[in-house]
Design a protein around this motif. Sequence first.
Motif, PDB file in Angstrom:
ATOM      1  N   TYR A  97     -42.157 -40.906  44.820  1.00 42.02           N
ATOM      2  CA  TYR A  97     -43.594 -41.057  44.967  1.00 42.02           C
ATOM      3  C   TYR A  97     -44.088 -42.004  43.881  1.00 42.02           C
ATOM      4  N   PRO A  98     -44.824 -43.041  44.242  1.00 40.16           N
ATOM      5  CA  PRO A  98     -45.393 -43.911  43.213  1.00 40.16           C
ATOM      6  C   PRO A  98     -46.238 -43.107  42.227  1.00 40.16           C
ATOM      7  N   ASN A  99     -46.190 -43.504  40.967  1.00 36.22           N
ATOM      8  CA  ASN A  99     -46.978 -42.903  39.887  1.00 36.22           C
ATOM      9  C   ASN A  99     -46.542 -41.491  39.505  1.00 36.22           C
ATOM     10  N   LYS A 100     -45.341 -41.090  39.920  1.00 35.64           N
ATOM     11  CA  LYS A 100     -44.803 -39.773  39.585  1.00 35.64           C
ATOM     12  C   LYS A 100     -44.297 -39.780  38.135  1.00 35.64           C
ATOM     13  N   GLU A 101     -44.459 -38.665  37.445  1.00 38.02           N
ATOM     14  CA  GLU A 101     -43.904 -38.520  36.094  1.00 38.02           C
ATOM     15  C   GLU A 101     -42.384 -38.601  36.197  1.00 38.02           C
ATOM     16  N   ASP A 102     -41.776 -39.497  35.434  1.00 38.70           N
ATOM     17  CA  ASP A 102     -40.322 -39.666  35.565  1.00 38.70           C
ATOM     18  C   ASP A 102     -39.592 -38.437  35.027  1.00 38.70           C
ATOM     19  N   ARG A 103     -38.421 -38.179  35.582  1.00 40.23           N
ATOM     20  CA  ARG A 103     -37.658 -36.960  35.282  1.00 40.23           C
ATOM     21  C   ARG A 103     -37.312 -36.844  33.800  1.00 40.23           C
ATOM     22  N   HIS A 104     -36.942 -37.952  33.171  1.00 39.48           N
ATOM     23  CA  HIS A 104     -36.554 -37.901  31.762  1.00 39.48           C
ATOM     24  C   HIS A 104     -37.729 -37.453  30.888  1.00 39.48           C
ATOM     25  N   SER A 105     -38.894 -38.058  31.095  1.00 38.00           N
ATOM     26  CA  SER A 105     -40.087 -37.688  30.315  1.00 38.00           C
ATOM     27  C   SER A 105     -40.492 -36.238  30.598  1.00 38.00           C
ATOM     28  N   PHE A 106     -40.410 -35.860  31.870  1.00 36.45           N
ATOM     29  CA  PHE A 106     -40.741 -34.489  32.264  1.00 36.45           C
ATOM     30  C   PHE A 106     -39.809 -33.503  31.574  1.00 36.45           C
ATOM     31  N   ASN A 107     -38.517 -33.775  31.604  1.00 34.35           N
ATOM     32  CA  ASN A 107     -37.547 -32.883  30.974  1.00 34.35           C
ATOM     33  C   ASN A 107     -37.803 -32.777  29.467  1.00 34.35           C
ATOM     34  N   GLN A 108     -38.081 -33.909  28.828  1.00 31.29           N
ATOM     35  CA  GLN A 108     -38.352 -33.883  27.384  1.00 31.29           C
ATOM     36  C   GLN A 108     -39.597 -33.049  27.077  1.00 31.29           C
ATOM     37  N   ARG A 109     -40.627 -33.208  27.884  1.00 37.12           N
ATOM     38  CA  ARG A 109     -41.871 -32.453  27.683  1.00 37.12           C
ATOM     39  C   ARG A 109     -41.634 -30.948  27.824  1.00 37.12           C
ATOM     40  N   VAL A 110     -40.970 -30.565  28.916  1.00 42.21           N
ATOM     41  CA  VAL A 110     -40.781 -29.149  29.222  1.00 42.21           C
ATOM     42  C   VAL A 110     -39.809 -28.484  28.239  1.00 42.21           C
ATOM     43  N   MET A 111     -38.680 -29.125  27.978  1.00 40.83           N
ATOM     44  CA  MET A 111     -37.720 -28.528  27.053  1.00 40.83           C
ATOM     45  C   MET A 111     -38.262 -28.545  25.627  1.00 40.83           C
ATOM     46  N   GLY A 112     -39.085 -29.546  25.315  1.00 45.25           N
ATOM     47  CA  GLY A 112     -39.763 -29.554  24.021  1.00 45.25           C
ATOM     48  C   GLY A 112     -40.678 -28.352  23.884  1.00 45.25           C
ATOM     49  N   ALA A 113     -41.367 -27.991  24.978  1.00 47.78           N
ATOM     50  CA  ALA A 113     -42.254 -26.819  24.966  1.00 47.78           C
ATOM     51  C   ALA A 113     -41.454 -25.535  24.771  1.00 47.78           C
ATOM     52  N   VAL A 114     -40.318 -25.428  25.441  1.00 52.28           N
ATOM     53  CA  VAL A 114     -39.463 -24.247  25.278  1.00 52.28           C
ATOM     54  C   VAL A 114     -39.015 -24.123  23.823  1.00 52.28           C
ATOM     55  N   ASN A 115     -38.573 -25.221  23.247  1.00 51.97           N
ATOM     56  CA  ASN A 115     -38.111 -25.185  21.854  1.00 51.97           C
ATOM     57  C   ASN A 115     -39.256 -24.936  20.874  1.00 51.97           C
ATOM     58  N   ARG A 116     -40.448 -25.439  21.195  1.00 49.57           N
ATOM     59  CA  ARG A 116     -41.616 -25.198  20.356  1.00 49.57           C
ATOM     60  C   ARG A 116     -41.989 -23.708  20.381  1.00 49.57           C
ATOM     61  N   VAL A 117     -41.940 -23.088  21.556  1.00 43.58           N
ATOM     62  CA  VAL A 117     -42.218 -21.651  21.661  1.00 43.58           C
ATOM     63  C   VAL A 117     -41.208 -20.873  20.821  1.00 43.58           C
ATOM     64  N   SER A 118     -39.950 -21.269  20.889  1.00 41.18           N
ATOM     65  CA  SER A 118     -38.904 -20.597  20.108  1.00 41.18           C
ATOM     66  C   SER A 118     -39.169 -20.737  18.610  1.00 41.18           C
ATOM     67  N   SER A 119     -39.644 -21.913  18.191  1.00 47.53           N
ATOM     68  CA  SER A 119     -39.954 -22.136  16.764  1.00 47.53           C
ATOM     69  C   SER A 119     -41.193 -21.368  16.333  1.00 47.53           C
ATOM     70  N   MET A 120     -42.199 -21.323  17.194  1.00 48.22           N
ATOM     71  CA  MET A 120     -43.456 -20.643  16.867  1.00 48.22           C
ATOM     72  C   MET A 120     -43.294 -19.122  16.835  1.00 48.22           C
ATOM     73  N   TYR A 121     -42.400 -18.605  17.695  1.00 43.63           N
ATOM     74  CA  TYR A 121     -42.240 -17.161  17.847  1.00 43.63           C
ATOM     75  C   TYR A 121     -40.771 -16.751  17.725  1.00 43.63           C
ATOM     76  N   PRO A 122     -40.130 -17.038  16.595  1.00 36.54           N
ATOM     77  CA  PRO A 122     -38.711 -16.693  16.459  1.00 36.54           C
ATOM     78  C   PRO A 122     -38.497 -15.183  16.539  1.00 36.54           C
ATOM     79  N   GLY A 123     -37.513 -14.801  17.330  1.00 36.05           N
ATOM     80  CA  GLY A 123     -37.192 -13.388  17.479  1.00 36.05           C
ATOM     81  C   GLY A 123     -38.209 -12.591  18.273  1.00 36.05           C
ATOM     82  N   LYS A 124     -39.171 -13.274  18.888  1.00 31.33           N
ATOM     83  CA  LYS A 124     -40.222 -12.585  19.660  1.00 31.33           C
ATOM     84  C   LYS A 124     -39.913 -12.628  21.153  1.00 31.33           C
TER      85      LYS A 124
END
Length: 192
Positions: free
Chosen positions: A105-132
């Motif tokens: 689809y034209p103007n779609k968020e590319d997979r690489h950027s999407f993956n970096q954004r989403v996995m970055g969020a997962v890792n950020r949650v892990s850093s913000m809430y360690p052991g939670k």
Amino acid sequence: MTLICLVRHGETDWNAEGRVQGKTDIPLNQKGREQAELCGESLNPNDYDVLVTSPLQRAKLTAEIMNNYLELPMIEMEDFAERSFGDGEGLTFEERTRLFPDGNYPNKEDRHSFNQRVMGAVNRVSSMYPGKRVLVVAHGAVINQILHTLSNGEIGSGKTKLLNTCISNIHYQEEKWIIKNYNQIDHLTKKV
């Protein structure tokens, strides 16, 4: 060990019609509200420390409805918003197949950027809430991307159809993320 419980938002009219939503901010329909109620009712508030949600209204309202049962601190994280599907948004499966048979689809968020954004969020949650124990309300493509990345492509994007308000659990232990389970919908067998 950090635990993240991923919940897909409840149903919208576009879900029911098979339309791609992406970043288009579509509200929950009545069935979606009922799914969110059942999901919230099925979870034990003592099992979680915080609730994180995408800011898109279908996820945010799902989280708010669930939180009526859980009473957790709740924050929004933009990086858990759905992938932008560009010119594909709002189209049915038949329309997408006819207009974009290659799935690009034209103007779609590319997979690489999407993956970096989403996995970055997962890792950020892990850093913000360690052991939670963190409950995250997000979107189908977001959760599928996480599952795809953590399973090295065995499940997730292109392979797994996640149902509305399904539950998927991932744990961070021994320096890596592990998928405990995914696409769990036992809570929906009560009514919806």
